[in-house]
Design a protein around this motif. Structure first.
Motif, PDB file in Angstrom:
ATOM      1  N   ALA A  13       0.831  -1.210   0.000  1.00 40.02           N
ATOM      2  CA  ALA A  13       0.000   0.000   0.000  1.00 40.02           C
ATOM      3  C   ALA A  13       0.866   1.260   0.000  1.00 40.02           C
ATOM      4  O   ALA A  13       0.575   2.218  -0.722  1.00 40.02           O
ATOM      5  N   ARG A  14       1.927   1.246   0.789  1.00 41.08           N
ATOM      6  CA  ARG A  14       2.843   2.407   0.805  1.00 41.08           C
ATOM      7  C   ARG A  14       3.517   2.578  -0.557  1.00 41.08           C
ATOM      8  O   ARG A  14       3.626   3.690  -1.067  1.00 41.08           O
ATOM      9  N   ALA A  15       3.964   1.478  -1.137  1.00 39.96           N
ATOM     10  CA  ALA A  15       4.647   1.549  -2.433  1.00 39.96           C
ATOM     11  C   ALA A  15       3.722   2.088  -3.520  1.00 39.96           C
ATOM     12  O   ALA A  15       4.165   2.795  -4.422  1.00 39.96           O
ATOM     13  N   LEU A  16       2.434   1.752  -3.407  1.00 39.89           N
ATOM     14  CA  LEU A  16       1.458   2.227  -4.393  1.00 39.89           C
ATOM     15  C   LEU A  16       0.793   3.538  -3.973  1.00 39.89           C
ATOM     16  O   LEU A  16      -0.105   4.017  -4.648  1.00 39.89           O
ATOM     17  N   GLN A  17       1.242   4.072  -2.848  1.00 39.43           N
ATOM     18  CA  GLN A  17       0.711   5.329  -2.306  1.00 39.43           C
ATOM     19  C   GLN A  17      -0.799   5.264  -2.096  1.00 39.43           C
ATOM     20  O   GLN A  17      -1.541   6.164  -2.483  1.00 39.43           O
ATOM     21  N   LEU A  18      -1.245   4.175  -1.452  1.00 44.78           N
ATOM     22  CA  LEU A  18      -2.660   3.964  -1.181  1.00 44.78           C
ATOM     23  C   LEU A  18      -2.986   4.337   0.261  1.00 44.78           C
ATOM     24  O   LEU A  18      -2.151   4.178   1.145  1.00 44.78           O
ATOM     25  N   GLY A  19      -4.189   4.775   0.491  1.00 45.20           N
ATOM     26  CA  GLY A  19      -4.655   5.033   1.837  1.00 45.20           C
ATOM     27  C   GLY A  19      -5.092   3.736   2.505  1.00 45.20           C
ATOM     28  O   GLY A  19      -5.207   2.685   1.860  1.00 45.20           O
ATOM     29  N   ASP A  20      -5.347   3.803   3.805  1.00 45.79           N
ATOM     30  CA  ASP A  20      -5.753   2.618   4.569  1.00 45.79           C
ATOM     31  C   ASP A  20      -7.036   1.993   4.044  1.00 45.79           C
ATOM     32  O   ASP A  20      -7.258   0.799   4.212  1.00 45.79           O
ATOM     33  N   GLY A  21      -7.886   2.757   3.405  1.00 54.49           N
ATOM     34  CA  GLY A  21      -9.139   2.233   2.875  1.00 54.49           C
ATOM     35  C   GLY A  21      -8.968   1.214   1.765  1.00 54.49           C
ATOM     36  O   GLY A  21      -9.905   0.505   1.417  1.00 54.49           O
ATOM     37  N   HIS A  22      -7.765   1.118   1.234  1.00 57.61           N
ATOM     38  CA  HIS A  22      -7.494   0.169   0.161  1.00 57.61           C
ATOM     39  C   HIS A  22      -6.954  -1.164   0.679  1.00 57.61           C
ATOM     40  O   HIS A  22      -6.747  -2.081  -0.090  1.00 57.61           O
ATOM     41  N   VAL A  23      -6.697  -1.240   1.991  1.00 60.41           N
ATOM     42  CA  VAL A  23      -6.150  -2.455   2.597  1.00 60.41           C
ATOM     43  C   VAL A  23      -7.245  -3.132   3.404  1.00 60.41           C
ATOM     44  O   VAL A  23      -7.860  -2.514   4.264  1.00 60.41           O
ATOM     45  N   ARG A  24      -7.489  -4.402   3.117  1.00 60.35           N
ATOM     46  CA  ARG A  24      -8.479  -5.197   3.853  1.00 60.35           C
ATOM     47  C   ARG A  24      -7.741  -6.295   4.591  1.00 60.35           C
ATOM     48  O   ARG A  24      -6.950  -7.025   3.998  1.00 60.35           O
TER      49      ARG A  24
END
Length: 69
Positions: free
Chosen positions: A34-45
């Motif tokens: 998620a960090r590498a793709l610059q995603l927020g926590d809402g993208h991690v389940r």
């Protein structure tokens, strides 16, 4: 992008005569992706939110990356 990690398997997922338990470091891997793709926590389940049912019911329209850990 969506990242699924460490689903709640209860007593483990059946595989033949064995049961698979949780994968060590799966949640760390998910957050690193998620960090590498610059995603927020809402993208991690994780856990119950990372269930097979959750994946099958998720809207994948427009999702270019799906990572399962």
């Amino acid at each position: 992008a969506l990242v699924f990690a460490d689903p709640d398997l209860g007593d483990g997922a059946p595989v033949g005569d064995s049961r698979l338990g949780p994968l060590p470091w799966a949640r760390r891997e998910a957050h690193a992706i998620a960090r590498a793709l610059q995603l927020g926590d809402g993208h991690v389940r994780e856990g119950e939110a990372a269930s097979e049912r959750s994946l099958k019911s998720a809207s994948l329209h427009g999702v270019a990356v799906l990572h399962l850990a």
